[in-house]
Enzyme design. Structure first.
Site, PDB file in Angstrom:
ATOM      1  N   ASP A  48       0.884  -1.169   0.000  1.00 59.56           N
ATOM      2  CA  ASP A  48       0.000   0.000   0.000  1.00 59.56           C
ATOM      3  C   ASP A  48       0.921   1.218   0.000  1.00 59.56           C
ATOM      4  O   ASP A  48       2.149   1.076   0.062  1.00 59.56           O
ATOM      5  CB  ASP A  48      -0.918  -0.007   1.242  1.00 59.56           C
ATOM      6  CG  ASP A  48      -2.208   0.790   1.015  1.00 59.56           C
ATOM      7  OD1 ASP A  48      -2.116   2.011   0.756  1.00 59.56           O
ATOM      8  OD2 ASP A  48      -3.300   0.195   1.088  1.00 59.56           O
ATOM      9  N   ASP A  65       3.768   3.151  -4.274  1.00 52.87           N
ATOM     10  CA  ASP A  65       2.672   3.743  -5.045  1.00 52.87           C
ATOM     11  C   ASP A  65       2.514   2.898  -6.306  1.00 52.87           C
ATOM     12  O   ASP A  65       3.516   2.571  -6.961  1.00 52.87           O
ATOM     13  CB  ASP A  65       3.057   5.196  -5.396  1.00 52.87           C
ATOM     14  CG  ASP A  65       1.892   5.983  -5.987  1.00 52.87           C
ATOM     15  OD1 ASP A  65       1.105   5.400  -6.771  1.00 52.87           O
ATOM     16  OD2 ASP A  65       1.796   7.182  -5.684  1.00 52.87           O
ATOM     17  N   GLY A  87      -7.007   1.466  -5.081  1.00 53.79           N
ATOM     18  CA  GLY A  87      -7.813   2.282  -5.975  1.00 53.79           C
ATOM     19  C   GLY A  87      -8.397   3.461  -5.232  1.00 53.79           C
ATOM     20  O   GLY A  87      -8.360   3.522  -4.000  1.00 53.79           O
ATOM     21  N   SER A 124     -16.313  -3.403  -9.577  1.00 53.90           N
ATOM     22  CA  SER A 124     -17.377  -2.738  -8.807  1.00 53.90           C
ATOM     23  C   SER A 124     -18.739  -2.939  -9.462  1.00 53.90           C
ATOM     24  O   SER A 124     -18.840  -3.075 -10.689  1.00 53.90           O
ATOM     25  CB  SER A 124     -17.071  -1.243  -8.733  1.00 53.90           C
ATOM     26  OG  SER A 124     -18.201  -0.529  -8.257  1.00 53.90           O
ATOM     27  N   ASN A 125     -19.757  -2.879  -8.628  1.00 52.48           N
ATOM     28  CA  ASN A 125     -21.130  -2.886  -9.170  1.00 52.48           C
ATOM     29  C   ASN A 125     -21.381  -1.659 -10.052  1.00 52.48           C
ATOM     30  O   ASN A 125     -22.337  -1.658 -10.836  1.00 52.48           O
ATOM     31  CB  ASN A 125     -22.147  -2.987  -8.038  1.00 52.48           C
ATOM     32  CG  ASN A 125     -22.186  -1.775  -7.139  1.00 52.48           C
ATOM     33  OD1 ASN A 125     -23.224  -1.169  -6.930  1.00 52.48           O
ATOM     34  ND2 ASN A 125     -21.033  -1.381  -6.587  1.00 52.48           N
ATOM     35  N   HIS A 126     -20.519  -0.656  -9.953  1.00 51.64           N
ATOM     36  CA  HIS A 126     -20.698   0.516 -10.829  1.00 51.64           C
ATOM     37  C   HIS A 126     -20.322   0.192 -12.290  1.00 51.64           C
ATOM     38  O   HIS A 126     -20.585   1.003 -13.172  1.00 51.64           O
ATOM     39  CB  HIS A 126     -19.927   1.710 -10.286  1.00 51.64           C
ATOM     40  CG  HIS A 126     -20.498   2.175  -8.980  1.00 51.64           C
ATOM     41  ND1 HIS A 126     -21.741   2.772  -8.891  1.00 51.64           N
ATOM     42  CD2 HIS A 126     -20.045   2.067  -7.705  1.00 51.64           C
ATOM     43  CE1 HIS A 126     -22.012   3.039  -7.614  1.00 51.64           C
ATOM     44  NE2 HIS A 126     -21.007   2.606  -6.881  1.00 51.64           N
ATOM     45  N   TYR A 149     -15.594   6.104 -13.023  1.00 55.16           N
ATOM     46  CA  TYR A 149     -15.124   5.113 -12.043  1.00 55.16           C
ATOM     47  C   TYR A 149     -15.538   3.710 -12.499  1.00 55.16           C
ATOM     48  O   TYR A 149     -14.717   2.790 -12.579  1.00 55.16           O
ATOM     49  CB  TYR A 149     -15.699   5.445 -10.666  1.00 55.16           C
ATOM     50  CG  TYR A 149     -15.492   4.385  -9.618  1.00 55.16           C
ATOM     51  CD1 TYR A 149     -14.288   4.262  -8.936  1.00 55.16           C
ATOM     52  CD2 TYR A 149     -16.529   3.488  -9.286  1.00 55.16           C
ATOM     53  CE1 TYR A 149     -14.105   3.286  -7.966  1.00 55.16           C
ATOM     54  CE2 TYR A 149     -16.368   2.519  -8.323  1.00 55.16           C
ATOM     55  CZ  TYR A 149     -15.147   2.418  -7.667  1.00 55.16           C
ATOM     56  OH  TYR A 149     -14.975   1.443  -6.710  1.00 55.16           O
ATOM     57  N   LYS A 153     -13.376   0.359 -14.109  1.00 51.01           N
ATOM     58  CA  LYS A 153     -13.482  -1.017 -13.601  1.00 51.01           C
ATOM     59  C   LYS A 153     -13.778  -1.973 -14.772  1.00 51.01           C
ATOM     60  O   LYS A 153     -13.192  -3.059 -14.856  1.00 51.01           O
ATOM     61  CB  LYS A 153     -14.579  -1.113 -12.537  1.00 51.01           C
ATOM     62  CG  LYS A 153     -14.297  -0.332 -11.252  1.00 51.01           C
ATOM     63  CD  LYS A 153     -13.081  -0.849 -10.512  1.00 51.01           C
ATOM     64  CE  LYS A 153     -12.953  -0.225  -9.118  1.00 51.01           C
ATOM     65  NZ  LYS A 153     -11.703  -0.618  -8.430  1.00 51.01           N
ATOM     66  N   ARG A 187     -30.227   0.961  -0.050  1.00 52.64           N
ATOM     67  CA  ARG A 187     -29.650   0.280  -1.216  1.00 52.64           C
ATOM     68  C   ARG A 187     -28.856  -0.961  -0.805  1.00 52.64           C
ATOM     69  O   ARG A 187     -28.865  -1.984  -1.501  1.00 52.64           O
ATOM     70  CB  ARG A 187     -28.764   1.282  -1.963  1.00 52.64           C
ATOM     71  CG  ARG A 187     -28.068   0.731  -3.179  1.00 52.64           C
ATOM     72  CD  ARG A 187     -27.409   1.859  -3.963  1.00 52.64           C
ATOM     73  NE  ARG A 187     -26.609   1.335  -5.053  1.00 52.64           N
ATOM     74  CZ  ARG A 187     -25.312   1.052  -4.954  1.00 52.64           C
ATOM     75  NH1 ARG A 187     -24.673   1.255  -3.822  1.00 52.64           N
ATOM     76  NH2 ARG A 187     -24.662   0.566  -5.998  1.00 52.64           N
TER      77      ARG A 187
END
Ligand SMILES: NC(=O)c1ccc[n+]([C@@H]2O[C@H](COP(=O)([O-])OP(=O)(O)OC[C@H]3O[C@@H](n4cnc5c(N)ncnc54)[C@H](O)[C@@H]3O)[C@@H](O)[C@H]2O)c1
Length: 286
Positions: A48, A65, A87, A124-126, A149, A153, A187
């Site tokens: 990290d 990084d 991320g 991601s669900n996005h 975003y 993904k 949600r």
């Protein structure tokens, strides 16, 4: 020296011996994984931006990084698998470009060059956030991101698809919903992913012999899932938690848990909030 064109073996990760790199290991999900997986996975390399204050004795850390490609090349040496979590979430777009697109690419590419067999990716669900709420989502459908975003993904999922075809690297992209210790809003009655289920998903993604280039919805066993729940059985994932058990807690917090869904798309507010500009063409006032 690894031949790029050589197809890699379809084989489960040997948890007792093989090196598994976790990026973003100091974050919320990373912390759950390093604690939840350490007993079974004996050779974790954690990375990290900074070594966290709660790093446990015996943990193996490298501060780096993911924009630093030479550092990534060093980290990946001898690794069999990578769990890529590092991320930015709702940052400015320049940070998203640097970390979630370029940094992600460099993590995948350094892993590919170093010869890893398996990549597990925190998607991601996005990636399907613009799908209408009444439509049960499945990884079989084309990605339908609700912004940059989510699009980045989906880009990661596509890179991994191409790595499977070109190099034989097996991968599992986890379309993570709302990862939290407990559900937080209406949600998340549908999208919650508990820490225990996240750990199970990561472990199954490493221990499956041949997942191909799999994309899965990453949720707990929520009563109100809005998914066509494909591929969980294939992966061997059997979620144990259910947001429904926390409905009263949410109601007690004054959250409307009984009305219609608050947002018309899967991505919730992400699908409705204005996108940030990548950069101002000229600074205001000039
Ligand atoms: N938490 C959720 O509900 C959720 C939902 C969908 C997807 N995800 C994805 O899962 C991943 C982990 O999420 P999280 O909730 O643990 O987030 P988090 O913010 O708690 O952790 C992210 C970690 O990445 C590290 N990081 C950021 N930029 C970096 C860089 N340039 N180099 C190295 N490390 C860097 C941060 O220091 C942090 O420790 C993210 O990729 C996120 O997009 C999370």
């Amino acid at each position: 020296m690894v031949q790029d064109s050589a197809k890699r073996e379809a084989r489960a990760i040997d948890a007792a011996r093989e090196k598994v790199v976790i990026t973003g290991a100091a974050g919320a999900i990373g912390s759950a994984l390093r604690q939840g997986m350490a007993e079974r996975f004996r050779n974790l390399l954690l990375t990290d931006l900074r070594v966290p204050a709660d790093a446990a004795a015996g943990e193996d850390w490298v501060a780096a990084d993911i924009a630093d490609r030479p550092a990534l090349d060093g980290i990946m040496q001898g690794a069999a698998a990578v769990i890529h979590l590092a991320g930015a979430a709702s940052s400015d777009l320049e940070t998203l470009w640097r970390v979630n697109a370029r940094g992600m690419f460099d993590v995948f590419e350094a892993a590919q060059v170093a010869g890893v067999r398996r990549i597990v990716f925190a998607s991601s669900n996005h990636a399907h956030g613009s799908q209408p709420i009444g439509f049960p989502v499945s990884p079989d459908h084309l990605a339908r991101p609700d912004g940059h975003y989510g699009a980045m993904k989906a880009y990661g999922e596509l890179i991994l698809r191409s790595y499977f075809d070109r190099y034989g690297i097996r991968s599992v992209s986890l379309r993570i919903g709302t990862y939290r210790p407990l559900p937080i809003d209406q949600r998340s009655l549908a999208t919650w992913l508990s820490p225990a289920d996240m750990v199970q998903l990561a472990e199954r993604s490493l221990l499956h012999a041949d997942p191909g280039a799999l994309v899965v919805n990453a949720y707990s066993n929520n009563t109100h899932l809005k998914v066509a729940r494909t591929y969980w059985d294939f992966l061997g994932y059997a979620p144990v938690d259910n947001a429904e058990e926390h409905r009263e807690m949410l109601r007690g917090m004054g959250i409307d848990v009984d009305g219609d869904w608050e947002y018309p798309e899967h991505g919730g507010n992400f699908a409705r909030d204005p996108e940030l500009p990548a950069r101002l063409i000229s600074p205001p006032g000039r």
